[in-house]
Scaffold this active site. Structure first.
Site, PDB file in Angstrom:
ATOM      1  N   ASN A 100      44.158  63.340  -1.123  1.00  0.00           N
ATOM      2  CA  ASN A 100      44.513  61.928  -1.014  1.00  0.00           C
ATOM      3  C   ASN A 100      45.665  61.608  -1.982  1.00  0.00           C
ATOM      4  O   ASN A 100      45.497  61.653  -3.209  1.00  0.00           O
ATOM      5  CB  ASN A 100      43.273  61.075  -1.328  1.00  0.00           C
ATOM      6  CG  ASN A 100      43.520  59.597  -1.116  1.00  0.00           C
ATOM      7  OD1 ASN A 100      44.504  59.052  -1.604  1.00  0.00           O
ATOM      8  ND2 ASN A 100      42.625  58.953  -0.397  1.00  0.00           N
ATOM      9  N   GLY A 151      47.117  58.830  -2.694  1.00  0.00           N
ATOM     10  CA  GLY A 151      46.896  57.627  -3.503  1.00  0.00           C
ATOM     11  C   GLY A 151      46.090  57.960  -4.757  1.00  0.00           C
ATOM     12  O   GLY A 151      46.429  57.547  -5.876  1.00  0.00           O
ATOM     13  N   LYS A 152      45.031  58.749  -4.573  1.00  0.00           N
ATOM     14  CA  LYS A 152      44.183  59.139  -5.717  1.00  0.00           C
ATOM     15  C   LYS A 152      45.006  59.899  -6.751  1.00  0.00           C
ATOM     16  O   LYS A 152      44.869  59.699  -7.959  1.00  0.00           O
ATOM     17  CB  LYS A 152      43.043  60.045  -5.248  1.00  0.00           C
ATOM     18  CG  LYS A 152      41.975  59.376  -4.415  1.00  0.00           C
ATOM     19  CD  LYS A 152      40.902  60.408  -4.071  1.00  0.00           C
ATOM     20  CE  LYS A 152      39.783  59.829  -3.236  1.00  0.00           C
ATOM     21  NZ  LYS A 152      38.740  60.828  -2.930  1.00  0.00           N
ATOM     22  N   GLU A 191      32.387  67.151   3.185  1.00  0.00           N
ATOM     23  CA  GLU A 191      31.589  66.055   2.615  1.00  0.00           C
ATOM     24  C   GLU A 191      30.423  65.722   3.521  1.00  0.00           C
ATOM     25  O   GLU A 191      30.595  65.664   4.736  1.00  0.00           O
ATOM     26  CB  GLU A 191      32.451  64.787   2.504  1.00  0.00           C
ATOM     27  CG  GLU A 191      33.602  64.916   1.563  1.00  0.00           C
ATOM     28  CD  GLU A 191      34.409  63.619   1.479  1.00  0.00           C
ATOM     29  OE1 GLU A 191      33.853  62.545   1.767  1.00  0.00           O
ATOM     30  OE2 GLU A 191      35.595  63.703   1.138  1.00  0.00           O
ATOM     31  N   ASP A 211      35.164  60.960  -5.396  1.00  0.00           N
ATOM     32  CA  ASP A 211      34.679  60.407  -4.135  1.00  0.00           C
ATOM     33  C   ASP A 211      34.628  58.897  -4.259  1.00  0.00           C
ATOM     34  O   ASP A 211      34.135  58.368  -5.260  1.00  0.00           O
ATOM     35  CB  ASP A 211      33.312  60.951  -3.731  1.00  0.00           C
ATOM     36  CG  ASP A 211      33.110  60.724  -2.244  1.00  0.00           C
ATOM     37  OD1 ASP A 211      33.792  61.399  -1.456  1.00  0.00           O
ATOM     38  OD2 ASP A 211      32.320  59.833  -1.858  1.00  0.00           O
ATOM     39  N   PHE A 255      45.494  54.801   0.730  1.00  0.00           N
ATOM     40  CA  PHE A 255      44.903  53.544   0.259  1.00  0.00           C
ATOM     41  C   PHE A 255      45.001  52.416   1.301  1.00  0.00           C
ATOM     42  O   PHE A 255      45.680  51.406   1.088  1.00  0.00           O
ATOM     43  CB  PHE A 255      45.605  53.096  -1.029  1.00  0.00           C
ATOM     44  CG  PHE A 255      45.147  53.827  -2.270  1.00  0.00           C
ATOM     45  CD1 PHE A 255      44.156  54.779  -2.226  1.00  0.00           C
ATOM     46  CD2 PHE A 255      45.718  53.525  -3.505  1.00  0.00           C
ATOM     47  CE1 PHE A 255      43.740  55.455  -3.372  1.00  0.00           C
ATOM     48  CE2 PHE A 255      45.306  54.191  -4.660  1.00  0.00           C
ATOM     49  CZ  PHE A 255      44.322  55.156  -4.597  1.00  0.00           C
ATOM     50  N   PHE A 313      42.947  50.093   2.139  1.00  0.00           N
ATOM     51  CA  PHE A 313      42.289  48.816   1.859  1.00  0.00           C
ATOM     52  C   PHE A 313      43.022  47.972   0.820  1.00  0.00           C
ATOM     53  O   PHE A 313      42.769  46.772   0.718  1.00  0.00           O
ATOM     54  CB  PHE A 313      40.829  49.043   1.439  1.00  0.00           C
ATOM     55  CG  PHE A 313      40.015  49.597   2.570  1.00  0.00           C
ATOM     56  CD1 PHE A 313      39.493  48.767   3.541  1.00  0.00           C
ATOM     57  CD2 PHE A 313      39.816  50.959   2.687  1.00  0.00           C
ATOM     58  CE1 PHE A 313      38.790  49.275   4.614  1.00  0.00           C
ATOM     59  CE2 PHE A 313      39.109  51.491   3.755  1.00  0.00           C
ATOM     60  CZ  PHE A 313      38.589  50.645   4.720  1.00  0.00           C
ATOM     61  N   ASP A 314      43.914  48.581   0.068  1.00  0.00           N
ATOM     62  CA  ASP A 314      44.633  47.806  -0.959  1.00  0.00           C
ATOM     63  C   ASP A 314      45.316  46.552  -0.397  1.00  0.00           C
ATOM     64  O   ASP A 314      45.306  45.503  -1.040  1.00  0.00           O
ATOM     65  CB  ASP A 314      45.669  48.676  -1.677  1.00  0.00           C
ATOM     66  CG  ASP A 314      45.024  49.549  -2.751  1.00  0.00           C
ATOM     67  OD1 ASP A 314      43.778  49.604  -2.783  1.00  0.00           O
ATOM     68  OD2 ASP A 314      45.764  50.160  -3.532  1.00  0.00           O
TER      69      ASP A 314
END
Ligand SMILES: O=c1[nH]c(=O)c2ncn([C@@H]3O[C@H](COP(=O)(O)OP(=O)(O)OP(=O)(O)O)[C@@H](O)[C@H]3O)c2[nH]1
Length: 192
Positions: free
Chosen positions: A9, A11-12, A36, A65, A143, A145-146
Site C-alpha cells: 500500500n 499510502g501506508k 489475510e 493492518d 487511501f 477514504f481520506d
C-alpha cells in the site's frame, strides 16, 4: 535505525516514512503480497501478516493492518475494508450510508518484530463520512477514504488538509509513535 515495512500500500508507506523519518527511523519498503483472513480484529490480522514475513527470515520488520468502520454496520467493513471498497467503490459506500449514521472511525494496528521481540501498536481516529460522495473523487493511491472522511472536531476531509494537519489526525501516527518509542527502548537496553 532502519526498519523494513512489508506492504503493497503506497499510502501506508508514504505515511510511515513521513512519521518515522523525523524520529530517526528509516523505512525500507518490502512490497510483498501477504494473505489475510476475512475475519477477526486488526491486531489478529496484523499478527498473521507479521508471521508470514518472519517466516521469510526478516527480523527487523513491520506490517500494518488497517481499515474503516461504519457505526451503522457492526464491525463493518473493518478488516474487509480493502476488498469491500474494491467491489462497491464510492457509489456503494454512498448507498450503504444513505439515511444511516455517518459516524465512522479508522482503526489500525502495526505489528513489529525487532531483534526477536514482537509487539503490536494500535491507533484510532474518529469522525464521519461526508454527506455527498462523488464518484469523480480521485484518491491518493491506497487511501480511498481520506477524501470522504472528516475527523471529529474538523470541517475538512483528510485530503483537504495540509500534510501536517492530516498527520496530526492520523491513527497510524499514533501507533507508529508508540512503536518508535518502544524500539528506542529495546535498542538502548541491547546496547547496555
Ligand atoms: O483513505 C484511507 N486512509 C487511511 O489512512 C487508510 N488506512 C487504511 N485504509 C483502507 O483500508 C485498507 C487497508 O487494507 P489492508 O490493511 O489490508 O492493507 P493493504 O492491502 O492496502 O496493504 P498491505 O499493507 O496489506 O500490503 C486500504 O486498502 C484502504 O482501503 C485507508 N484508507
Amino acid at each position: 535505525m532502519k526498519i523494513f515495512f512489508a506492504t503493497q500500500n503506497e499510502g501506508k508507506l508514504w505515511e510511515a516514512g513521513r512519521i518515522l523519518g523525523p524520529l530517526g527511523i528509516e523505512v525500507v519498503p518490502v512490497p510483498v503480497e501477504l494473505s489475510e483472513p476475512d475475519a477477526g480484529t486488526m491486531e489478529e490480522v496484523a499478527r498473521i501478516k507479521l508471521k508470514q514475513v518472519m517466516e521469510r527470515g526478516m527480523t527487523r520488520v513491520m506490517v500494518d493492518d488497517a481499515g474503516i468502520y461504519f457505526a451503522a454496520y457492526p464491525q463493518f467493513p473493518g478488516v474487509l475494508t480493502k476488498r469491500v471498497f474494491h467491489r462497491i467503490g464510492y457509489r456503494g459506500v454512498a448507498k450503504l450510508l444513505a439515511g444511516e449514521s455517518r459516524e465512522a472511525w479508522f482503526e489500525g494496528t502495526v505489528a513489529v518484530c525487532w531483534d526477536g521481540q514482537i509487539r503490536t501498536f494500535s491507533g484510532v481516529t474518529r469522525g464521519r463520512i461526508i454527506e455527498s460522495i462523488s464518484e469523480k473523487i480521485r484518491p491518493e493511491p491506497g487511501f480511498p477514504f481520506d477524501p470522504i472522511f472528516v475527523p471529529e472536531g474538523e470541517h475538512r476531509a483528510l485530503n483537504e488538509m495540509p500534510v501536517e494537519d492530516r498527520l496530526r489526525y492520523s491513527y497510524r501516527r499514533k501507533a507508529l509513535e508508540k512503536m518508535a518509542e518502544w524500539m528506542r527502548m529495546v535498542s538502548a537496553k541491547d546496547s547496555q
